[in-house]
Structure formats: C-alpha cells, structure tokens
Write a protein that holds these residues in place. Sequence first.
Motif, PDB file in Angstrom:
ATOM      1  N   ALA A  38       0.852  -1.189   0.000  1.00 20.24           N
ATOM      2  CA  ALA A  38       0.000   0.000   0.000  1.00 20.24           C
ATOM      3  C   ALA A  38       0.887   1.238   0.000  1.00 20.24           C
ATOM      4  N   LYS A  39       1.264   1.674  -1.212  1.00 22.28           N
ATOM      5  CA  LYS A  39       2.229   2.780  -1.355  1.00 22.28           C
ATOM      6  C   LYS A  39       1.641   4.118  -0.931  1.00 22.28           C
ATOM      7  N   LYS A  40       0.373   4.325  -1.182  1.00 20.00           N
ATOM      8  CA  LYS A  40      -0.241   5.629  -0.931  1.00 20.00           C
ATOM      9  C   LYS A  40      -0.832   5.750   0.467  1.00 20.00           C
ATOM     10  N   ALA A  41      -0.604   4.746   1.315  1.00 13.42           N
ATOM     11  CA  ALA A  41      -1.188   4.765   2.660  1.00 13.42           C
ATOM     12  C   ALA A  41      -0.524   5.852   3.509  1.00 13.42           C
ATOM     13  N   PRO A  42      -1.317   6.638   4.259  1.00 11.90           N
ATOM     14  CA  PRO A  42      -0.722   7.690   5.100  1.00 11.90           C
ATOM     15  C   PRO A  42       0.025   7.096   6.295  1.00 11.90           C
ATOM     16  N   VAL A  43       0.785   7.931   6.960  1.00 16.04           N
ATOM     17  CA  VAL A  43       1.643   7.475   8.053  1.00 16.04           C
ATOM     18  C   VAL A  43       0.812   6.962   9.224  1.00 16.04           C
ATOM     19  N   ASP A  44      -0.312   7.617   9.515  1.00 15.33           N
ATOM     20  CA  ASP A  44      -1.100   7.214  10.681  1.00 15.33           C
ATOM     21  C   ASP A  44      -1.839   5.884  10.473  1.00 15.33           C
ATOM     22  N   LEU A  45      -1.967   5.421   9.228  1.00 19.84           N
ATOM     23  CA  LEU A  45      -2.590   4.119   8.972  1.00 19.84           C
ATOM     24  C   LEU A  45      -1.645   2.973   9.344  1.00 19.84           C
ATOM     25  N   PHE A  46      -0.350   3.149   9.087  1.00 18.79           N
ATOM     26  CA  PHE A  46       0.669   2.146   9.416  1.00 18.79           C
ATOM     27  C   PHE A  46       1.623   2.734  10.447  1.00 18.79           C
ATOM     28  N   PRO A  47       1.318   2.654  11.741  1.00 12.12           N
ATOM     29  CA  PRO A  47       2.182   3.288  12.740  1.00 12.12           C
ATOM     30  C   PRO A  47       3.465   2.513  13.038  1.00 12.12           C
ATOM     31  N   PHE A  48       3.444   1.184  12.830  1.00 13.43           N
ATOM     32  CA  PHE A  48       4.630   0.370  13.156  1.00 13.43           C
ATOM     33  C   PHE A  48       5.602   0.363  11.979  1.00 13.43           C
ATOM     34  N   VAL A  49       6.898   0.580  12.273  1.00 13.97           N
ATOM     35  CA  VAL A  49       7.934   0.570  11.232  1.00 13.97           C
ATOM     36  C   VAL A  49       9.074  -0.334  11.683  1.00 13.97           C
ATOM     37  N   ALA A  50       9.545  -1.200  10.782  1.00 14.27           N
ATOM     38  CA  ALA A  50      10.720  -2.031  11.029  1.00 14.27           C
ATOM     39  C   ALA A  50      11.740  -1.740   9.933  1.00 14.27           C
ATOM     40  N   HIS A  51      13.001  -1.563  10.337  1.00 12.14           N
ATOM     41  CA  HIS A  51      14.079  -1.275   9.384  1.00 12.14           C
ATOM     42  C   HIS A  51      15.056  -2.445   9.353  1.00 12.14           C
ATOM     43  N   LEU A  52      15.535  -2.791   8.160  1.00  8.85           N
ATOM     44  CA  LEU A  52      16.637  -3.736   8.012  1.00  8.85           C
ATOM     45  C   LEU A  52      17.900  -2.900   7.884  1.00  8.85           C
ATOM     46  N   VAL A  53      18.814  -3.037   8.860  1.00 12.16           N
ATOM     47  CA  VAL A  53      19.990  -2.171   8.951  1.00 12.16           C
ATOM     48  C   VAL A  53      21.235  -2.994   8.663  1.00 12.16           C
ATOM     49  N   HIS A  75       6.084 -13.300   2.000  1.00  5.49           N
ATOM     50  CA  HIS A  75       5.716 -13.646   3.378  1.00  5.49           C
ATOM     51  C   HIS A  75       4.597 -12.745   3.898  1.00  5.49           C
ATOM     52  N   LEU A  76       4.693 -11.439   3.621  1.00  5.94           N
ATOM     53  CA  LEU A  76       3.694 -10.511   4.147  1.00  5.94           C
ATOM     54  C   LEU A  76       2.354 -10.629   3.434  1.00  5.94           C
ATOM     55  N   VAL A  77       2.342 -10.974   2.148  1.00  2.00           N
ATOM     56  CA  VAL A  77       1.074 -11.179   1.439  1.00  2.00           C
ATOM     57  C   VAL A  77       0.334 -12.358   2.061  1.00  2.00           C
ATOM     58  N   ASN A  78       1.065 -13.429   2.416  1.00  7.10           N
ATOM     59  CA  ASN A  78       0.422 -14.609   2.998  1.00  7.10           C
ATOM     60  C   ASN A  78      -0.042 -14.369   4.425  1.00  7.10           C
ATOM     61  N   ASP A  83      -2.845  -5.439   1.207  1.00  6.99           N
ATOM     62  CA  ASP A  83      -2.821  -4.003   1.483  1.00  6.99           C
ATOM     63  C   ASP A  83      -2.566  -3.689   2.948  1.00  6.99           C
ATOM     64  N   GLY A  84      -1.937  -4.588   3.679  1.00  6.90           N
ATOM     65  CA  GLY A  84      -1.704  -4.359   5.105  1.00  6.90           C
ATOM     66  C   GLY A  84      -0.301  -3.938   5.443  1.00  6.90           C
ATOM     67  N   TYR A  85       0.499  -3.554   4.444  1.00  4.43           N
ATOM     68  CA  TYR A  85       1.898  -3.192   4.695  1.00  4.43           C
ATOM     69  C   TYR A  85       2.412  -2.313   3.562  1.00  4.43           C
ATOM     70  N   HIS A  86       3.597  -1.756   3.749  1.00  2.00           N
ATOM     71  CA  HIS A  86       4.299  -1.008   2.701  1.00  2.00           C
ATOM     72  C   HIS A  86       5.787  -1.265   2.866  1.00  2.00           C
ATOM     73  N   SER A 137      12.754  -0.555   4.595  1.00  2.00           N
ATOM     74  CA  SER A 137      11.802  -0.254   5.664  1.00  2.00           C
ATOM     75  C   SER A 137      10.480  -0.925   5.354  1.00  2.00           C
ATOM     76  N   VAL A 138       9.849  -1.460   6.389  1.00  2.00           N
ATOM     77  CA  VAL A 138       8.539  -2.081   6.262  1.00  2.00           C
ATOM     78  C   VAL A 138       7.598  -1.391   7.244  1.00  2.00           C
ATOM     79  N   ARG A 139       6.522  -0.806   6.728  1.00  2.00           N
ATOM     80  CA  ARG A 139       5.498  -0.184   7.580  1.00  2.00           C
ATOM     81  C   ARG A 139       4.298  -1.112   7.656  1.00  2.00           C
ATOM     82  N   GLY A 140       3.649  -1.108   8.817  1.00  2.00           N
ATOM     83  CA  GLY A 140       2.461  -1.937   8.974  1.00  2.00           C
ATOM     84  C   GLY A 140       1.666  -1.517  10.196  1.00  2.00           C
TER      85      GLY A 140
END
Length: 150
Positions: A38-53, A75-78, A83-86, A137-140
């Motif tokens: 979900a590329k166009k999803a606003p920030v408040d819809l996906f508050p959790f963020v995980a980064h691969l560093v 993995h995330l589609v399954n 539309d539950g992540y970016h 980065s993965v937002r969800g």
Amino acid sequence: MGRRPFRCYRYQKNKPYIKSRYCRGVPESKIRIYDVGAKKAPVDLFPFVAHLVCDEKQQISSEALEACRIAINKHLVNSVGKDGYHIRVRVHPFHVIRANKMLSCAGADRLSSGMRHSYGKPIGVAARVDIGQVLLSVRGKDASEPHIIE
C-alpha cells in the motif's frame, strides 16, 4: 562458464565506479520496483515501522536486493494481506561490478594474457552501503508487528 560468487565482490575495495558515457555496456539492475504494498497509505494508517539495517561496510548486489524484496513481499502477502503493509527498498545499486574473464579450456595458457590488461568487463551492479545504513523499511499496523519482524 558461470558467474563468480558474490563473496568476490563483497568488500568496498575501489572507488565508486558508476555507469557513465565512458563506462558503457553495463547490464541493467535486477531490482526494478522499490515500493511494494500500500504505497499511498498515510503514516497514521501504518504506525509500526521495522528497518533492516546493515552492520558492515560492504557491497550488496542488485540480485540480492531483489531476492530480499520478493521474499519479504511473499511472506507478508500470505500473513498480513495485500494491502496491510508497505515495503520500501532504501538503497539503490549504482556501483558497476567488473570481472576479468579467464579462459579455462585446453590450451588456454597460449591464448590468455593472465593479469596483463586485467581491467574487467562490467557484469552487474551493486549498492555500496555503510555501517548503520537502512537497507529497507517495512510499515504496517501494530497488530501485524510479529509478522513484519519475522
């Protein structure tokens, strides 16, 4: 003859070598899509963020970045839904990887020049990353946190 393993090109030994009008014939990057989900999803819809560093100063091939994106996306589609992540890949492969082609057939010692004129031909591209640089980065949603971390 197959390709060399990427452990041969893992470390940043030389200066950045990018595609230019002087460096022609560079194969295209394997990664084409940098944003998935979900590329166009606003920030408040996906508050959790995980980064691969990244924890090393190294080079990562475009094939590895594409494989990482595909694996995370599958993995995330399954688990979360379409539309539950970016996902956003935050590094871009610009550095050209070269290889000095060697002959390995019978009579190659008479044909090859060894390390004379050993400037290689371009075989692919890689991203040069530093310690602590965010690779992707993965937002969800907060409810899908364990799936995203996995």
